[in-house]
Design a protein around this motif. Structure first.
Motif, PDB file in Angstrom:
ATOM      1  N   VAL A  89      31.941   6.427  33.335  1.00 51.97           N
ATOM      2  CA  VAL A  89      32.652   5.999  32.400  1.00 51.97           C
ATOM      3  C   VAL A  89      34.009   6.629  32.648  1.00 51.97           C
ATOM      4  O   VAL A  89      35.207   5.909  32.083  1.00 51.97           O
ATOM      5  N   GLU A  90      34.488   7.698  33.273  1.00 46.62           N
ATOM      6  CA  GLU A  90      35.666   8.320  33.696  1.00 46.62           C
ATOM      7  C   GLU A  90      35.581   9.186  34.884  1.00 46.62           C
ATOM      8  O   GLU A  90      34.410   9.476  35.224  1.00 46.62           O
ATOM      9  N   PRO A  91      36.591   9.279  35.575  1.00 48.73           N
ATOM     10  CA  PRO A  91      36.458  10.274  36.941  1.00 48.73           C
ATOM     11  C   PRO A  91      35.717  11.622  36.188  1.00 48.73           C
ATOM     12  O   PRO A  91      35.945  12.175  35.308  1.00 48.73           O
ATOM     13  N   ARG A  92      34.800  12.067  36.999  1.00 49.56           N
ATOM     14  CA  ARG A  92      33.670  13.128  36.780  1.00 49.56           C
ATOM     15  C   ARG A  92      33.206  13.183  35.222  1.00 49.56           C
ATOM     16  O   ARG A  92      32.850  14.317  34.799  1.00 49.56           O
ATOM     17  N   CYS A  93      32.851  11.987  34.905  1.00 46.86           N
ATOM     18  CA  CYS A  93      32.436  11.969  33.462  1.00 46.86           C
ATOM     19  C   CYS A  93      31.396  10.514  33.398  1.00 46.86           C
ATOM     20  O   CYS A  93      32.082   9.687  33.570  1.00 46.86           O
ATOM     21  N   ASP A  94      30.106  10.833  33.218  1.00 45.43           N
ATOM     22  CA  ASP A  94      29.190   9.908  33.548  1.00 45.43           C
ATOM     23  C   ASP A  94      28.311   9.915  31.989  1.00 45.43           C
ATOM     24  O   ASP A  94      28.201  10.876  31.277  1.00 45.43           O
ATOM     25  N   VAL A  95      27.849   8.645  31.832  1.00 47.25           N
ATOM     26  CA  VAL A  95      26.612   8.420  30.867  1.00 47.25           C
ATOM     27  C   VAL A  95      25.371   8.433  31.699  1.00 47.25           C
ATOM     28  O   VAL A  95      25.146   7.916  32.849  1.00 47.25           O
ATOM     29  N   LEU A  96      24.361   9.157  31.121  1.00 44.98           N
ATOM     30  CA  LEU A  96      23.195   9.439  31.781  1.00 44.98           C
ATOM     31  C   LEU A  96      22.183   8.405  31.087  1.00 44.98           C
ATOM     32  O   LEU A  96      21.659   8.857  29.749  1.00 44.98           O
ATOM     33  N   VAL A  97      21.560   7.424  31.654  1.00 42.84           N
ATOM     34  CA  VAL A  97      20.451   6.635  31.017  1.00 42.84           C
ATOM     35  C   VAL A  97      19.259   7.080  31.551  1.00 42.84           C
ATOM     36  O   VAL A  97      18.730   6.961  32.663  1.00 42.84           O
ATOM     37  N   VAL A  98      18.341   7.644  30.537  1.00 46.52           N
ATOM     38  CA  VAL A  98      16.964   7.991  30.983  1.00 46.52           C
ATOM     39  C   VAL A  98      15.937   6.897  30.493  1.00 46.52           C
ATOM     40  O   VAL A  98      15.722   6.486  29.047  1.00 46.52           O
ATOM     41  N   THR A  99      15.369   6.396  31.260  1.00 43.04           N
ATOM     42  CA  THR A  99      14.527   5.193  30.945  1.00 43.04           C
ATOM     43  C   THR A  99      13.019   5.579  30.983  1.00 43.04           C
ATOM     44  O   THR A  99      12.572   6.073  32.075  1.00 43.04           O
ATOM     45  N   ILE A 100      12.149   5.433  29.988  1.00 45.47           N
ATOM     46  CA  ILE A 100      10.967   6.045  29.663  1.00 45.47           C
ATOM     47  C   ILE A 100       9.984   4.890  29.615  1.00 45.47           C
ATOM     48  O   ILE A 100      10.045   4.108  28.600  1.00 45.47           O
ATOM     49  N   PRO A 101       9.035   4.676  30.575  1.00 43.85           N
ATOM     50  CA  PRO A 101       8.090   3.353  30.319  1.00 43.85           C
ATOM     51  C   PRO A 101       6.905   3.682  29.259  1.00 43.85           C
ATOM     52  O   PRO A 101       6.900   4.914  28.876  1.00 43.85           O
ATOM     53  N   GLU A 102       6.477   2.704  28.446  1.00 43.79           N
ATOM     54  CA  GLU A 102       5.246   2.891  27.721  1.00 43.79           C
ATOM     55  C   GLU A 102       4.108   3.561  28.636  1.00 43.79           C
ATOM     56  O   GLU A 102       3.887   3.041  29.671  1.00 43.79           O
TER      57      GLU A 102
END
Length: 216
Positions: A89-102
């Motif tokens: 989203v910015e240099p050295r700045c991320d969003v971490l998406v954690v995907t969890i299956p059923e």
């Protein structure tokens, strides 16, 4: 996931399958969210997004991934499976998406430490946008989900009273059936779960008390 796809996900807001976190919270809290999603329909924990949907991102994303892994491994039993993805989203700045299956090994529980046995701890499920402690009926339903085929039962007076009540009022709780049929709560619970296993009823976990409805 692209930045645009992330924005579309965030625009939908938190719900039964999406949880926003500014950063990884304390270990048992993040394990609770992971367990609840795995026990329900699966979903995503999005780290780096405020509750109001503002995309902030997190610095030191590798540290956040490490804290997440440590928390899930130490505090969930069976250990919840998940995948992570970084969106810049910015240099050295991320969003971490954690995907969890059923999960296919329900119920998962949150344990206080990694030495706890599988049958200890608290079970959580998702109700709307919250992770709530599961009732005994919900826990039993999670255990029974793989064994619903071929369930049989006798349709007696209690079941007839139950069906007439549901036709009139649409929903019923364990305590309501116990009072209606003048039976112990344990028997009311067993009756409702047996009909749920036979796919005649649907169990709705709820913060104010679980309830059952007709499944057709």
């Amino acid at each position: 996931m692209t930045r645009r796809e992330l924005e579309q996900l965030v625009d939908l807001g938190e719900g039964i399958s999406v949880e926003f976190k500014r950063r990884a919270p304390r270990p048992e809290r993040i394990a609770k969210e992971a367990v609840a999603l795995a026990n329900t329909n699966g979903g995503r924990i999005v780290l780096g997004v405020n509750d109001d949907g503002t995309i902030m991102g997190v610095e030191h994303t590798s540290e956040q991934e490490f804290l997440l892994r440590q928390a899930v491994n130490a505090h969930s039993r069976p250990v919840v499976e998940y995948q992570t993805e970084r969106i810049v989203v910015e240099p050295r700045c991320d969003v971490l998406v954690v995907t969890i299956p059923e999960s296919s090994t329900k119920p998962h529980v949150v344990v206080p430490d990694e030495e706890a046995r599988d049958d200890e701890g608290q079970t959580y499920v998702r109700v709307e946008a919250s992770s709530v402690e599961a009732s005994p009926e919900t826990i039993q339903e999670l255990r029974n989900q793989e064994d619903h085929a071929g369930v049989t039962f006798e349709f007696g007076e209690t079941e007839s009273l139950l069906m007439r009540y549901l036709d009139d009022y649409g929903r019923i709780s364990v305590s309501q059936l116990a009072q209606l049929a003048d039976i112990p709560p344990e028997r009311a619970s067993q009756t409702l779960l047996r009909l749920t296993e036979a796919d005649l009823l649907h169990l709705h976990p709820d913060e104010d008390g679980d309830y059952f409805t007709l499944n057709y």
